[in-house]
Scaffold this motif. Structure first.
Motif, short mmCIF file in Angstrom:
data_model
loop_
_atom_site.label_atom_id
_atom_site.label_comp_id
_atom_site.label_asym_id
_atom_site.label_seq_id
_atom_site.Cartn_x
_atom_site.Cartn_y
_atom_site.Cartn_z
N LYS A 55 -9.05 -7.20 11.06
CA LYS A 55 -8.43 -5.76 11.36
C LYS A 55 -7.12 -5.72 11.88
N LEU A 56 -6.16 -5.04 11.10
CA LEU A 56 -4.86 -4.68 11.60
C LEU A 56 -4.84 -3.22 12.11
N VAL A 102 1.14 -1.14 0.27
CA VAL A 102 -0.11 -0.12 -0.01
C VAL A 102 0.94 1.25 0.15
N THR A 103 0.80 2.18 -1.19
CA THR A 103 1.66 3.01 -1.19
C THR A 103 1.03 4.55 -1.16
N GLY A 104 1.63 5.57 -1.21
CA GLY A 104 1.30 6.81 -1.08
C GLY A 104 0.89 7.51 0.34
N LEU A 105 1.17 6.61 1.34
CA LEU A 105 1.25 7.10 2.54
C LEU A 105 2.08 8.16 3.09
N VAL A 106 1.76 8.65 4.38
CA VAL A 106 2.64 9.92 5.02
C VAL A 106 3.49 9.16 6.00
N PRO A 107 4.72 9.71 6.05
CA PRO A 107 5.76 9.34 7.06
C PRO A 107 5.06 9.60 8.54
N SER A 108 5.70 8.65 9.41
CA SER A 108 5.66 8.87 10.58
C SER A 108 3.83 8.99 10.99
N THR A 109 3.05 8.11 10.33
CA THR A 109 1.65 8.34 10.45
C THR A 109 1.08 6.92 10.73
N THR A 110 0.12 7.00 11.60
CA THR A 110 -0.43 5.37 12.08
C THR A 110 -1.76 5.20 11.47
N TYR A 111 -2.10 3.95 10.73
CA TYR A 111 -2.96 3.62 10.08
C TYR A 111 -3.62 2.31 10.50
N ASP A 112 -4.90 2.12 10.27
CA ASP A 112 -5.75 0.72 10.37
C ASP A 112 -5.94 0.32 8.90
N PHE A 113 -5.98 -1.12 9.01
CA PHE A 113 -6.27 -1.68 7.66
C PHE A 113 -7.12 -2.84 8.00
N TYR A 114 -8.36 -2.72 7.20
CA TYR A 114 -9.35 -4.16 7.14
C TYR A 114 -8.97 -4.84 5.89
N ILE A 115 -8.72 -6.10 6.11
CA ILE A 115 -8.61 -7.18 4.93
C ILE A 115 -9.74 -8.06 4.79
#
Length: 309
Positions: free
Chosen positions: A111-112, A84-97
């Motif tokens: 959920k991750l 998964v690209t185009g993210l912001v440095p030093s930023t926290t994300y959640d993922f649903y697969i």
């Protein structure tokens, strides 16, 4: 008898409920994703997982930690590894697969939570130098102060244009120069430039302005030498030469003067169609020369010089 009927009814209800529960997926034949791991860069997260039973593709939805499922950014893949690209440095994300088994059947989402991208490695400054040999071309030389840039991007247009509406160009991978063609003479342009770092990041755009040379630039590389004779005796023949890389003017005007403060327009002038001329009977009180290009119509360049001899 009443007791036996009640017990039988209770047992039937228990079996019915067990048959409908089906574990975590509510009885679905579309198994849930398992064994999710990940790796990060400043601008990307790579997910690795095991697909559930019967799943032939997967939907990954992501967003800042705490986002509501259904409102994030989604991507579908048939692989059990996805970057998964185009993210912001030093930023926290959640993922649903979510496993996709058919048009109508999906698995329960996995959920991750709280995956943080690495800190930025692309914090240097981008700059550019401009050069011109021809009125319709600009040579750009880029530099990046904070390490190594894999390539550079430039967007340009008439002064005051809005970023996003200009002409875009990029350097080749591993190079730091670019020649832009189709440039208008005597025109001020704005240039927005940025660097693409090895980490996959890009710096913010930096704005520069540059005014192009006119359509009849002045000659360069002036030179002069004695061909024969002596200036003291008035028998000298002196050669004068110059370069012109911007095209082929109709002619050149050379002006020979006695001092640095003399006006070349009032010196001893000669006209030639080539980038050199030899003049005889040179006297020692001639000390410098200028030259200008005479282009189409009445358009002439600035005087180049003085060149002292």
């Amino acid at each position: 008898m009443k007791t036996k009927i009640t017990a039988f009814a209770t047992l039937f209800l228990f079996v019915l409920l067990m048959g409908c529960s089906g574990g975590d997926d509510g009885g679905s034949n579309c198994g849930k994703v398992e064994s999710v791991t990940f790796s990060t860069t400043p601008v990307a997260v790579t997910l690795y997982f095991t697909g559930g039973t019967n799943a032939n593709s997967f939907k990954v939805e992501y967003g800042p930690t705490g986002f509501r499922q259904g409102t994030g950014t989604s991507v579908v893949t048939s692989n059990t590894q996805i970057e998964v690209t185009g993210l912001v440095p030093s930023t926290t994300y959640d993922f649903y697969i979510t496993g996709i088994c058919s048009d109508t059947e999906n698995s329960t989402p996995y959920k991750l939570s709280s995956v943080t991208t690495q800190a930025s490695q692309c914090t240097g400054t981008t700059s550019v130098q401009f050069g011109q040999l021809y009125p319709n071309e600009i040579d750009l030389q880029f530099t990046y102060s904070g390490g190594y840039a894999e390539y550079y991007e430039v967007e340009y247009g008439p002064v005051g244009f809005t970023l996003g509406t200009g002409t875009k160009a990029t350097t080749s991978f591993g190079t730091s120069s670019k020649t832009l063609t189709g440039i208008q003479a005597s025109t001020t342009y704005d240039f927005y430039v940025r660097s693409y770092c090895a980490s996959g990041e890009k710096t913010p755009f930096v704005k520069f302005s540059y005014t192009t040379m006119n359509g009849c630039p002045k000659p360069t590389n002036l030179s002069s030498w004695i061909v024969s004779g002596s200036c003291n005796s008035g028998t000298a023949t002196r050669a004068f030469s110059w370069s012109y890389l911007a095209g082929t003017p109709q002619s050149y005007t050379i002006s020979i003067v006695q001092g640095a403060t003399d006006n070349p327009a009032e010196g001893n002038t000669f006209v030639t169609s080539t980038t050199g001329i030899s003049i005889s009977n040179m006297f020692c009180n001639w000390r410098a020369f200028y030259v200008r290009a005479n282009c189409t119509g009445n358009d002439s360049s600035e005087w180049a010089g003085p060149y002292y001899f």
